[in-house]
Design an enzyme around this catalytic site. Structure first.
Site, PDB file in Angstrom:
ATOM      1  N   LYS A   1       0.838  -1.207   0.000  1.00 47.17           N
ATOM      2  CA  LYS A   1       0.000   0.000   0.000  1.00 47.17           C
ATOM      3  C   LYS A   1       0.871   1.254   0.000  1.00 47.17           C
ATOM      4  CE  LYS A   1      -1.933   2.555   3.099  1.00 47.17           C
ATOM      5  NZ  LYS A   1      -1.866   3.834   2.360  1.00 47.17           N
TER       6      LYS A   1
ATOM      7  N   GLY B   1      -5.332   3.421  -0.916  1.00 46.40           N
ATOM      8  CA  GLY B   1      -6.311   3.799   0.111  1.00 46.40           C
ATOM      9  C   GLY B   1      -5.657   4.392   1.336  1.00 46.40           C
ATOM     10  N   THR B   2      -6.476   4.734   2.295  1.00 49.17           N
ATOM     11  CA  THR B   2      -5.970   5.455   3.466  1.00 49.17           C
ATOM     12  C   THR B   2      -5.328   4.515   4.484  1.00 49.17           C
ATOM     13  OG1 THR B   2      -7.992   5.235   4.747  1.00 49.17           O
ATOM     14  CG2 THR B   2      -7.872   7.126   3.259  1.00 49.17           C
ATOM     15  N   GLY B   3      -4.590   5.108   5.405  1.00 51.24           N
ATOM     16  CA  GLY B   3      -3.979   4.329   6.478  1.00 51.24           C
ATOM     17  C   GLY B   3      -5.009   3.656   7.374  1.00 51.24           C
ATOM     18  N   PRO B   4      -5.942   4.431   7.916  1.00 50.30           N
ATOM     19  CA  PRO B   4      -6.898   3.822   8.847  1.00 50.30           C
ATOM     20  C   PRO B   4      -7.764   2.728   8.207  1.00 50.30           C
ATOM     21  CG  PRO B   4      -6.895   6.207   9.062  1.00 50.30           C
ATOM     22  CD  PRO B   4      -6.041   5.897   7.879  1.00 50.30           C
TER      23      PRO B   4
ATOM     24  N   GLY C   1      -4.668   0.467   5.102  1.00 47.58           N
ATOM     25  CA  GLY C   1      -3.431   0.180   5.836  1.00 47.58           C
ATOM     26  C   GLY C   1      -3.689  -0.670   7.067  1.00 47.58           C
TER      27      GLY C   1
ATOM     28  N   GLU D   1      10.610   1.829   9.829  1.00 49.07           N
ATOM     29  CA  GLU D   1      11.522   2.952   9.610  1.00 49.07           C
ATOM     30  C   GLU D   1      10.697   4.204   9.846  1.00 49.07           C
ATOM     31  OE1 GLU D   1      13.284   5.928   8.547  1.00 49.07           O
ATOM     32  OE2 GLU D   1      12.979   5.300   6.472  1.00 49.07           O
TER      33      GLU D   1
ATOM     34  N   CYS E   1      13.382  11.720   5.835  1.00 44.53           N
ATOM     35  CA  CYS E   1      13.606  11.345   7.235  1.00 44.53           C
ATOM     36  C   CYS E   1      15.078  11.511   7.620  1.00 44.53           C
ATOM     37  CB  CYS E   1      13.133   9.920   7.481  1.00 44.53           C
ATOM     38  SG  CYS E   1      13.826   8.747   6.312  1.00 44.53           S
TER      39      CYS E   1
ATOM     40  N   GLU F   1       9.688  16.092  15.366  1.00 43.58           N
ATOM     41  CA  GLU F   1       9.963  16.060  13.924  1.00 43.58           C
ATOM     42  C   GLU F   1       9.039  17.042  13.201  1.00 43.58           C
ATOM     43  OE1 GLU F   1       8.953  12.530  11.594  1.00 43.58           O
ATOM     44  OE2 GLU F   1      10.902  12.679  10.620  1.00 43.58           O
TER      45      GLU F   1
HETATM   46  O1  TXE Z   1       2.477   9.597   7.806  1.00 47.43           O
HETATM   47  P1  TXE Z   1       1.800   8.214   8.074  1.00 47.43           P
HETATM   48  P2  TXE Z   1       1.774  11.038   7.744  1.00 47.43           P
HETATM   49  C1  TXE Z   1       6.519  11.674   9.576  1.00 47.43           C
HETATM   50  C2  TXE Z   1       6.524  13.169   9.417  1.00 47.43           C
HETATM   51  C3  TXE Z   1       5.115  13.486   9.147  1.00 47.43           C
HETATM   52  C4  TXE Z   1       4.435  12.494  10.055  1.00 47.43           C
HETATM   53  C5  TXE Z   1       3.035  12.164   9.689  1.00 47.43           C
HETATM   54  O2  TXE Z   1       6.905  13.781  10.616  1.00 47.43           O
HETATM   55  O3  TXE Z   1       4.768  14.796   9.466  1.00 47.43           O
HETATM   56  O4  TXE Z   1       5.212  11.341   9.947  1.00 47.43           O
HETATM   57  O5  TXE Z   1       2.954  11.915   8.298  1.00 47.43           O
HETATM   58  C6  TXE Z   1      -0.021   4.545   6.304  1.00 47.43           C
HETATM   59  N1  TXE Z   1      -2.147   1.261   9.619  1.00 47.43           N
HETATM   60  N2  TXE Z   1       6.874  10.955   8.375  1.00 47.43           N
HETATM   61  O6  TXE Z   1       0.636  11.146   8.679  1.00 47.43           O
HETATM   62  O7  TXE Z   1       0.365   8.372   8.413  1.00 47.43           O
HETATM   63  C7  TXE Z   1      -0.344   5.707   5.393  1.00 47.43           C
HETATM   64  O8  TXE Z   1      -1.500   5.439   4.643  1.00 47.43           O
HETATM   65  C8  TXE Z   1      -1.396   1.029   8.538  1.00 47.43           C
HETATM   66  C9  TXE Z   1       8.190  10.408   8.348  1.00 47.43           C
HETATM   67  O9  TXE Z   1       1.500  11.318   6.340  1.00 47.43           O
HETATM   68  O10 TXE Z   1       2.689   7.492   9.003  1.00 47.43           O
HETATM   69  C10 TXE Z   1       0.922   5.779   4.566  1.00 47.43           C
HETATM   70  O11 TXE Z   1       0.897   4.793   3.542  1.00 47.43           O
HETATM   71  N3  TXE Z   1      -0.894   1.999   7.759  1.00 47.43           N
HETATM   72  C11 TXE Z   1       8.386   9.479   7.247  1.00 47.43           C
HETATM   73  C12 TXE Z   1       1.993   5.439   5.588  1.00 47.43           C
HETATM   74  O12 TXE Z   1       1.321   4.785   6.647  1.00 47.43           O
HETATM   75  C13 TXE Z   1      -1.159   3.273   8.097  1.00 47.43           C
HETATM   76  C14 TXE Z   1       7.683   9.670   5.995  1.00 47.43           C
HETATM   77  C15 TXE Z   1       2.753   6.633   6.156  1.00 47.43           C
HETATM   78  O13 TXE Z   1       1.842   7.583   6.611  1.00 47.43           O
HETATM   79  C16 TXE Z   1      -1.942   3.576   9.232  1.00 47.43           C
HETATM   80  C17 TXE Z   1       6.353  10.208   6.170  1.00 47.43           C
HETATM   81  C18 TXE Z   1      -2.436   2.499  10.003  1.00 47.43           C
HETATM   82  N4  TXE Z   1      -3.192   2.689  11.092  1.00 47.43           N
HETATM   83  C19 TXE Z   1       6.017  10.860   7.333  1.00 47.43           C
HETATM   84  N5  TXE Z   1      -2.033   4.925   9.321  1.00 47.43           N
HETATM   85  C20 TXE Z   1       9.717   8.830   7.107  1.00 47.43           C
HETATM   86  N6  TXE Z   1      10.148   8.080   8.119  1.00 47.43           N
HETATM   87  O14 TXE Z   1      10.350   8.950   6.075  1.00 47.43           O
HETATM   88  C21 TXE Z   1      -1.342   5.446   8.282  1.00 47.43           C
HETATM   89  N7  TXE Z   1      -0.825   4.443   7.524  1.00 47.43           N
END
Ligand code: TXE
Length: 493
Positions: free
Chosen positions: A186, A217-220, A223, A261, A295, A396
């Site tokens: 995803k 699709g979305t995380g919640p 994912g 990661e 990151c 962050e």
């Molecule tokens: O990331 P999410 P977000 C950090 C950065 C950013 C913060 C939030 O600080 O501001 O995270 O970003 C999926 N079960 N990084 O909210 O939500 C989601 O759909 C399974 C650092 O955009 O963590 C997407 O595919 N999956 C970082 C993925 O997780 C879930 C890069 C990442 O999104 C889920 C990005 C769930 N419950 C943001 N909820 C890095 N380490 O490089 C979300 N996802």
């Protein structure tokens, strides 16, 4: 505006579909979410809003494909991966265009870094799998021979973020495929386009149906269903630390293998004995490349006191020369941030910095770009802070914002570098080899760069400590993660 045309032969359909069992398909629910062009702040396509039913469909396809793919010869698997790598290269221009449009990053960056690296990921793991070996332990004198099998796990899950969309998506799926697993993957709902386009290239490369299934699709929803699926036994995730924590909670009772990661708040330690010009040039990149949304960006810059005011002046001068603009303009250095909520989050940290007593040395404001007035643009920002414990130095931000602060001694620099909950990477600038060794050993991070930044050899282990995650990917570490280790002990007479 909804893009329905094509660019260099690849269609930008108005609907970003799932890729399941080798076919593009609509989400079962028929629900869609808006996909934005961050450079304009406009919806330009719709993404499949998949749910647990789509994940189940993808899982069934992956499960059916597993027996054959896991028994496919290494040579054939490798050849298919190399073919995907070549197809990515052949489509460099179209994929780079799609990445910039979806993410807001400068087209020049997508062309030079994101897409070439996506191709390298497939090429690297296509080769690596041909060299992946396991151990044998002979118990001498006991007539016993042990050998270790590293077998594919089965159906595995990969979840990737929006900052380096195809780069990080392929960083996970290439080793997972190489090792003989089948996948449900995803990409981020914020940047779904290039993963969508990849499906077609995999079909063209002859990847058998069901081996790679891409669910949008979305995380919640999608994912969460992927992580919660009882028969998907390993999850490789890159994203926010909070999400990683949530994923761990869901996966732990099922004893899934996890590679996480997560975020970073990486220190740059600049000593007065460094190669100054090189340091200045690279620090500009480590601060603001990809709008600071990597990151590995060095977001906390600590400078030895004797060099501090020189650095401060020169760095501010350099940063002021960076051009914020439309990602498709040739002279743009800094494109749009990925989304409106993210822009608002980053901006709120700039406001917080002021409340916390930080001094904005340059930037700090939103930028209006002519012709793209609703795009998500922000000036590259340097904040002088006076306390490493302030929130802007501890949390962050993940945008074009860095802090600077002086230090007096090596011990103080180390103490400030380590005094944070994250531990992904650190960059050290010095010409003193003794200091290089001392400091590298004491930094609480997974990756240290000395006199360089984001210098990546794909064989090296990649990952963080503390709240930056668990596990290592890259090279054989990734192949080890995506295989189950089994020892076979044979007693002979
Ligand atoms: O990331 P999410 P977000 C950090 C950065 C950013 C913060 C939030 O600080 O501001 O995270 O970003 C999926 N079960 N990084 O909210 O939500 C989601 O759909 C399974 C650092 O955009 O963590 C997407 O595919 N999956 C970082 C993925 O997780 C879930 C890069 C990442 O999104 C889920 C990005 C769930 N419950 C943001 N909820 C890095 N380490 O490089 C979300 N996802």
């Amino acid at each position: 505006m909804i893009i329905t045309g094509s660019f260099n032969g690849i269609n930008y359909m108005k609907k970003i579909l799932n890729y399941i069992n080798g076919e593009y398909c609509e989400p079962i629910s028929g629900a869609w979410i808006d996909n934005f062009d961050p450079s304009k702040g406009e919806v330009y396509s719709k993404i499949a809003d998949s749910n647990a039913e789509d994940i189940e469909k993808a899982y069934q396809a992956a499960k059916a494909a597993f027996p054959s793919w896991s028994n496919t010869t290494i040579e054939k698997r490798s050849n298919i991966l190399l073919k995907i790598a070549s197809l990515i290269e052949e489509n460099l221009d179209s994929l780079a265009y799609a990445e910039s449009l979806d993410n807001g990053k400068p087209l020049s960056l997508a062309k030079a870094v994101d897409i070439p690296r996506a191709s390298s990921n497939f090429r690297f793991f296509g080769h690596a799998i041909t060299q992946f070996a396991s151990e044998a332990h002979e118990s001498v004198g006991l007539n016993t021979m042990n050998f270790t099998l590293r077998q594919p796990i089965g159906v595995v899950g990969c979840i990737s973020p929006w900052n380096l969309p195809l780069y990080l998506f392929t960083w996970k799926i290439a080793p997972a495929l190489a090792a003989g697993n089948t996948l449900v993957a995803k990409p981020s709902e914020v940047t779904p386009m290039t993963a969508y386009l990849l499906g077609d290239l995999c079909t063209k490369a002859g990847l058998p149906k069901g081996v790679l299934n891409i669910v949008q699709g979305t995380g919640p929803s999608a994912g969460q269903a992927l992580v919660a699926h009882p028969n998907i036994k390993a999850i490789s995730f890159t994203g926010g630390t909070k999400t990683g924590e949530h994923i761990s909670r869901t996966a732990a009772p099922m004893f899934k293998k996890l590679s996480l990661e997560l975020g970073g708040k990486n220190p740059n330690l600049i000593f007065a004995d460094c190669n100054y010009d090189l340091m200045l040039e690279v620090t500009l990149k480590s601060s603001f490349a990809n709008q600071g949304q990597i990151c590995l960006c060095g977001s906390r810059i600590f400078v030895e006191k004797s060099l501090y005011s020189t650095f401060k002046n020169d760095f501010v001068k350099k940063v002021r020369t960076l051009k914020v603009g439309n990602p498709f303009d040739k002279d743009t250095n800094i494109g749009a941030l990925v989304s409106k909520p993210h822009l608002e989050k980053v901006k709120s940290y700039i406001e917080l910095a002021k409340e916390e007593g930080g001094k904005i040395l340059c930037g700090g404001n939103l930028v209006t770009v002519e012709g793209s007035e609703n795009g998500y643009y922000l000036e590259p920002t340097i904040i002088e802070v006076f306390d490493n414990q302030c929130r802007v130095n501890q949390e962050e931000i993940f945008g074009p914002v860095v802090t600077i602060m002086p230090f007096e001694t090596e011990e103080e620099a180390l103490q400030m570098a380590n005094n944070v909950k994250y531990g992904l990477s650190a960059t050290l600038w010095t010409s003193n080899i003794d200091r290089t060794m001392r400091v590298s050993k004491q930094l609480e991070v997974g990756i240290v760069w000395v006199n360089t930044w984001l210098n990546r050899d794909l064989r090296t282990p990649f990952g963080g400590v503390k709240n930056s995650g668990i596990g290592r990917e890259g090279g054989f570490e990734a192949l080890k993660f995506f295989t189950e280790t089994k020892n076979v002990c044979i007693k002979y007479e």
